[in-house]
Design a protein around this motif. Structure first.
Motif, PDB file in Angstrom:
ATOM      1  N   GLN A 181     -14.808  40.373   6.842  1.00 21.43           N
ATOM      2  CA  GLN A 181     -13.858  39.429   6.240  1.00 21.43           C
ATOM      3  C   GLN A 181     -13.835  39.597   4.732  1.00 21.43           C
ATOM      4  O   GLN A 181     -14.830  39.978   4.121  1.00 21.43           O
ATOM      5  N   ASP A 182     -12.675  39.253   4.168  1.00 20.28           N
ATOM      6  CA  ASP A 182     -12.512  39.298   2.720  1.00 20.28           C
ATOM      7  C   ASP A 182     -12.694  37.886   2.172  1.00 20.28           C
ATOM      8  O   ASP A 182     -11.841  37.024   2.372  1.00 20.28           O
ATOM      9  N   LEU A 183     -13.824  37.638   1.514  1.00 16.84           N
ATOM     10  CA  LEU A 183     -14.065  36.330   0.900  1.00 16.84           C
ATOM     11  C   LEU A 183     -13.416  36.350  -0.486  1.00 16.84           C
ATOM     12  O   LEU A 183     -13.925  36.984  -1.403  1.00 16.84           O
ATOM     13  N   ARG A 184     -12.271  35.685  -0.607  1.00 17.40           N
ATOM     14  CA  ARG A 184     -11.488  35.755  -1.831  1.00 17.40           C
ATOM     15  C   ARG A 184     -12.244  35.202  -3.036  1.00 17.40           C
ATOM     16  O   ARG A 184     -12.188  35.751  -4.132  1.00 17.40           O
ATOM     17  N   THR A 185     -12.957  34.102  -2.824  1.00 20.58           N
ATOM     18  CA  THR A 185     -13.687  33.460  -3.911  1.00 20.58           C
ATOM     19  C   THR A 185     -14.855  32.680  -3.347  1.00 20.58           C
ATOM     20  O   THR A 185     -14.821  32.251  -2.195  1.00 20.58           O
TER      21      THR A 185
END
Length: 533
Positions: A181-185
């Motif tokens: 997953q891409d953890l944006r922030t």
């Protein structure tokens, strides 16, 4: 490391040689672990409280099970507190079904910053949290409440926010490597312009302050229909106290700040807990708490119970129909394994509480000592390890429900039950009748199967009961009609008990019908056939 009970794990569920009840087992694990770590004297247990929708039985079970572990720790002579932490700085992502569609304009804003649509609390989030807190108080659970919104506002997580921002790239890489997953922030500022929280991203930071732009989007829902919520484009700065950590980090921050030693979780949060464990240890320097993973309650039919889709059975719903101990039994009886649940389950749990009490006081004999230990310990836990000193009155729940269907007047029904069972008027009897009356409500009685050969006897008995009769006369007539129509008297009596009480057994039939009223019983018999008799 999470402890995971499995089907057949006798020790975990109270079977087998050691017969250790699950809450006792977890308490032992927590104590053993904390003695090794030598870090705190108060072994704190935490449970999170969602504030985005109506809290359901699953929400309450999380806290109640935490309370059971806390009790087990205290029972072993250690200090332990239960923390109930409200996620009331979370943003609203969906308008729950049945709620005003006007809430659409607040989607993306922290639930504690949204006006209460019902007008009785300071915010939407406070309203939702209060419903669960009310049910926990009715259950008699001792807990310390923390509002996430106030926790952030007071700067309680400033240290953890700074560390998370410092290690943001490491955390994002763990999320990508482990979960894909891409953890944006790792931190969501609250936009000072539009007030939303999930449309922002951090562009820079310094101690105590972040710089951000509100240019992100996410999917919201109203009446089950999705739509995109977009950022307003504002660029600004805010303090650590005007935002919140991402879920992949926030649990760990709370554990570190509050020195939490144990927290259970539902299997739907397994990935999030896994990452938070890493963050807790490697970023915040706090060995993560001991976990236990439980399955979720489901609706009958296998659908997930959800706060946002309007199918939630609340603790208040249950407690209108059953005792706190019956709800504790639902929560404590088994820790793992998915269960389908609705309010039709209340009678079985109420009757099982009575059975457990009989076992505990030796009125129900279980010869095998190992098999006896589990129901006795379960009975102690549903009373929070302070069981009654003597047994109370026991009345089959469906018997009361069926009597109340025929005799809706509570006082008259109470007199009938007292006469049938030889009871004095007590507060316990009053409570049981009120629970059963609430349960009956609009609920239709289940009709027992009537065989074609039984219909003539039932029809003739109904006609004969149009006049009031005495008990002995009725008793004789039932025998007479069974023989006349070629039925076994024992089976005919059982069918009558099922129609009248919902049970194949009951008090002497003649006295029962006389007390209920012959005309009422006649009407009940006519209603019992496939299309009426």
């Amino acid at each position: 490391m999470a402890w995971k009970g499995k089907r057949g794990d006798k020790e975990a569920f109270g079977g087998g040689c050691k017969m250790i009840f699950w809450a006792d087992k977890l308490a032992d694990e927590v104590i053993k672990r904390e003695e090794r770590l030598k870090r705190v004297k108060n072994l704190r247990v935490e449970s999170g409280i969602g504030a985005s929708g109506i809290p359901h039985l699953g929400s309450a079970s999380d806290v109640a099970r935490g309370w059971a572990v806390c009790l087990g720790i205290r029972d072993r002579g250690y200090d332990s507190d239960l923390i109930a932490f409200s996620d009331d700085r979370d943003g609203l992502r969906k308008v729950p079904l049945g709620f005003p569609e006007s809430l659409k304009e607040y989607i993306g804003k922290p639930v504690s910053h949204i006006p209460d649509p019902f007008g009785c609390h300071e915010s939407y989030g406070e309203h939702m949290s209060s419903l669960l807190l009310e049910s926990l108080e009715k259950l008699g659970i001792d807990f310390k409440f923390y509002s996430g919104d106030r926790f952030y506002a007071k700067g309680e997580l400033d240290r953890e926010i700074g560390l998370a921002l410092k290690e943001a790239e490491r955390i994002k890489k763990v999320v990508e490597d482990w979960l894909g997953q891409d953890l944006r922030t790792v931190f969501f500022p609250i936009c000072q312009s539009c007030g939303r929280i999930y449309t922002t991203r951090v562009t820079g930071w310094e101690p105590g302050k972040v710089f951000y732009v509100c240019d992100q989007e996410f999917e919201g829902k109203v009446s089950g229909k999705p739509f995109m919520v977009k950022g307003c484009g504002y660029q600004g700065e805010c303090s650590f106290r005007d935002g919140k950590l991402a879920w992949k980090v926030e649990f760990a921050a709370r554990w570190s700040r509050l020195k939490v030693c144990s927290e259970a979780y539902g299997k739907d949060l397994a990935d999030s807990v896994r990452v938070n464990d890493w963050v807790s240890k490697n970023v915040f320097g706090w060995e993560p708490p001991l976990h236990a993973r439980y399955e979720l309650f489901l609706q009958k039919g296998g659908k997930k119970i959800s706060k946002s889709v309007g199918n939630a059975i609340t603790p208040q719903d249950w407690l209108r129909c059953g005792s706190p101990q019956s709800l504790n039994l639902l929560f404590f009886k088994r820790f793992t394994g998915t269960r389908e649940i609705d309010l039709n389950s209340v009678p079985a749990y109420m009757d099982e509480v009575d059975w457990l009490e009989d076992v505990y006081f030796g009125r129900e004999k279980i010869q095998n000592e190992r098999e006896l230990q589990h129901p006795k310990r379960l009975f102690e836990y549903i009373h929070y390890l302070k069981p009654p000193k003597k047994p109370g009155i026991h009345l089959p729940y469906l018997m009361l429900a069926n009597i109340l269907r025929m005799v809706p007047d509570l006082e008259l029904a109470k007199k009938i039950v007292m006469e049938l069972k030889g009871l004095d008027e007590t507060e316990e009897l009053e409570k049981r009748l009120r629970w059963a009356k609430n349960w009956v409500g609009e609920r239709k009685a289940e009709r027992p199967e009537i065989k074609p050969e039984e219909l003539p006897a039932l029809s003739e008995l109904a006609e004969w009961l149009e006049k009031e009769r005495d008990a002995e006369e009725i008793q004789g007539k039932v025998f007479e009609l069974a023989r006349k129509h070629g039925l076994k008297p024992s089976e005919f009596f059982q069918k009558l008990y099922l129609i009248l009480l919902g049970s194949p057994y009951g008090p002497r039939m003649g006295k029962l019908i006389q007390l209920l009223g012959c005309k009422r019983v006649a009407e009940k018999l006519r209603e019992s056939g496939p299309a009426g008799i």
